[in-house]
Motif scaffolding. Structure first.
Motif, PDB file in Angstrom:
ATOM      1  N   ARG A  93       0.836  -1.199   0.000  1.00 48.51           N
ATOM      2  CA  ARG A  93       0.000   0.000   0.000  1.00 48.51           C
ATOM      3  C   ARG A  93       0.877   1.259   0.000  1.00 48.51           C
ATOM      4  O   ARG A  93       1.922   1.295   0.636  1.00 48.51           O
ATOM      5  N   ARG A  99      -6.230  -0.763   1.901  1.00 44.06           N
ATOM      6  CA  ARG A  99      -5.663  -2.086   1.574  1.00 44.06           C
ATOM      7  C   ARG A  99      -6.457  -2.769   0.458  1.00 44.06           C
ATOM      8  O   ARG A  99      -5.903  -3.460  -0.373  1.00 44.06           O
ATOM      9  N   ASN A 132      -1.417  -7.706   1.636  1.00 44.64           N
ATOM     10  CA  ASN A 132      -2.778  -7.160   1.701  1.00 44.64           C
ATOM     11  C   ASN A 132      -3.505  -7.172   0.372  1.00 44.64           C
ATOM     12  O   ASN A 132      -2.864  -7.120  -0.664  1.00 44.64           O
ATOM     13  N   ARG A 163      -1.275  -3.852  18.217  1.00 42.23           N
ATOM     14  CA  ARG A 163      -1.418  -2.396  18.281  1.00 42.23           C
ATOM     15  C   ARG A 163      -2.424  -2.000  19.365  1.00 42.23           C
ATOM     16  O   ARG A 163      -2.175  -1.097  20.161  1.00 42.23           O
ATOM     17  N   HIS A 190      -8.745  -6.867   8.276  1.00 44.79           N
ATOM     18  CA  HIS A 190      -7.535  -6.067   8.558  1.00 44.79           C
ATOM     19  C   HIS A 190      -7.644  -4.824   7.674  1.00 44.79           C
ATOM     20  O   HIS A 190      -7.107  -4.775   6.572  1.00 44.79           O
TER      21      HIS A 190
HETATM   22  C1  LMR Z   1      -0.089  -2.601   8.367  1.00 45.34           C
HETATM   23  O1  LMR Z   1      -1.164  -2.685   8.944  1.00 45.34           O
HETATM   24  O2  LMR Z   1       0.857  -1.929   8.802  1.00 45.34           O
HETATM   25  C2  LMR Z   1       0.109  -3.369   7.083  1.00 45.34           C
HETATM   26  O3  LMR Z   1      -1.039  -4.070   6.767  1.00 45.34           O
HETATM   27  C3  LMR Z   1       0.547  -2.507   5.950  1.00 45.34           C
HETATM   28  C4  LMR Z   1      -0.493  -1.470   5.571  1.00 45.34           C
HETATM   29  O4  LMR Z   1      -0.783  -1.351   4.368  1.00 45.34           O
HETATM   30  O5  LMR Z   1      -0.991  -0.753   6.420  1.00 45.34           O
END
Ligand code: LMR
Length: 336
Positions: A93, A99, A132, A163, A190
């Motif tokens: 990305r 994504r 992704n 996170r 995600h």
């Molecule tokens: C992330 O969450 O850091 C990865 O999936 C890369 C992204 O495109 O954000």
């Protein structure tokens, strides 16, 4: 006597995550005593010299733990014998993209790889999809790799989990008790629709389990969810490329729990047929218990999920179903 090596194949091995992850693989806690790891590296031909350099470094870093390291072209034969396949390759990305904007770029690659891997896959091969949009890539891969059990194909949702865990652990009301924190649940894609659910989360305070919802305001919890949703893009803005080390760590966490088990509920992107009366039929992040040796079970009762969270989960599932339709349409339009 030396045991047969455990074969780990990594696609996109010379990339942003791959070049960091390779140095973590020999340290994984999943190998048997006296078992060494065979690494197979797959990336574009233009990365050959860089990969040769990586191999030298890997040999220097792990003189005894690694039985062999090979740089290979993608082919059914070269994947034969793989125990664990980690799929990092795909267009990443860039600033301003979601994504799901990568579906068009990555769908054909995942189909092509699936057809290859399927031909020679060991019955117990496990596949972790990171590139992704990882959940939809897992769907495409599985559709074209029928010899691999769906339950052995995972998408990486651990980044969202880690996170959210980091944010809540540093919240002033949780921080003093954060070593006893448990019960974080991640649901959905995600993506910007990922659902961070603290309704079952708690900490131990003076020997008593206290729900996190009693310590932290609903606004702060919502704010954490928003931050998790934006974190990937925030990193891209900062580094000029997507997450590297934290993604590699999330992969390590995922694999260790998948093979060795975990005492706490974690997040795994797995196939799910139906959730709370909604036909899902997609890969999505779910809270699971890992019992080791690949044995996982989901850890939630839809009827106990708060109404508002359930609404967000439904939105995320709808997004995944749309991504699935877009992926199928892309393949159809390309005659694949
Ligand atoms: C992330 O969450 O850091 C990865 O999936 C890369 C992204 O495109 O954000």
């Amino acid at each position: 006597m030396e045991k047969q090596s455990f074969v780990v194949s990594v696609t996109g091995s010379a990339g942003n995550i791959g070049s960091l992850l390779l140095f973590e693989i020999p340290k994984l806690g999943i190998f048997e005593t006296n078992q060494r790891v065979e690494l197979r590296l797959f990336d574009l031909p233009g990365t050959q010299a860089y990969q040769e350099g990586l191999v030298l470094e890997l040999e220097d870093a792990f003189p005894t733990q690694v039985s062999s390291i090979k740089i290979l072209e993608e082919s059914a034969e070269n994947f034969r014998g793989t125990d664990l396949l980690i799929m990092l390759s795909g267009v990443p990305r860039a600033t301003g993209q979601e994504r799901k904007d990568l579906i068009g770029a990555n769908v054909s690659l995942f189909k092509r790889m699936a057809l290859m891997v399927n031909e020679t896959a060991k019955p117990d091969l496990r596949v972790l999809i990171v590139a992704n949009p990882c959940c939809t890539n897992a769907f495409v891969f599985s559709k074209h790799a029928p010899n691999i059990s769906r339950s052995n194909i995972h998408a990486l949702l651990r980044l969202d989990f880690n996170r959210a865990l980091s944010y809540i652990s540093h919240h002033p009301s949780v921080r003093p008790f954060n070593s006893s924190f448990e019960g974080l649940r991640i649901f959905g894609n995600h993506s910007k629709s990922v659902v961070v659910d603290f309704s079952e989360a708690s900490v131990l305070k003076d020997g008593v389990r206290i729900p996190v919802t009693e310590l932290v305001s609903i606004e702060d919890l919502k704010d954490i969810q928003e931050k998790v949703r934006e974190r990937g893009m925030e990193i891209i803005h900062g580094r000029g490329k997507s997450a590297g080390s934290s993604a590699a760590q999330a992969i390590v966490d995922h694999i260790n729990d998948w093979y060795k088990g975990s005492s706490k509920v974690v997040a795994v992107g797995t196939y799910f047929e139906e959730l709370a009366g909604i036909k899902a039929g997609v890969w999505l992040g779910l809270p699971v218990n890992c019992h080791g040796r690949g044995d996982i079970n989901t850890n939630f009762e839809p009827e106990n999920i708060p109404e508002e969270i359930l609404k967000d989960i439904k939105t995320s599932i709808e997004e995944l179903k749309l991504e699935k339709r877009v992926a199928l349409r892309c393949l159809e339009e390309r005659g694949e």
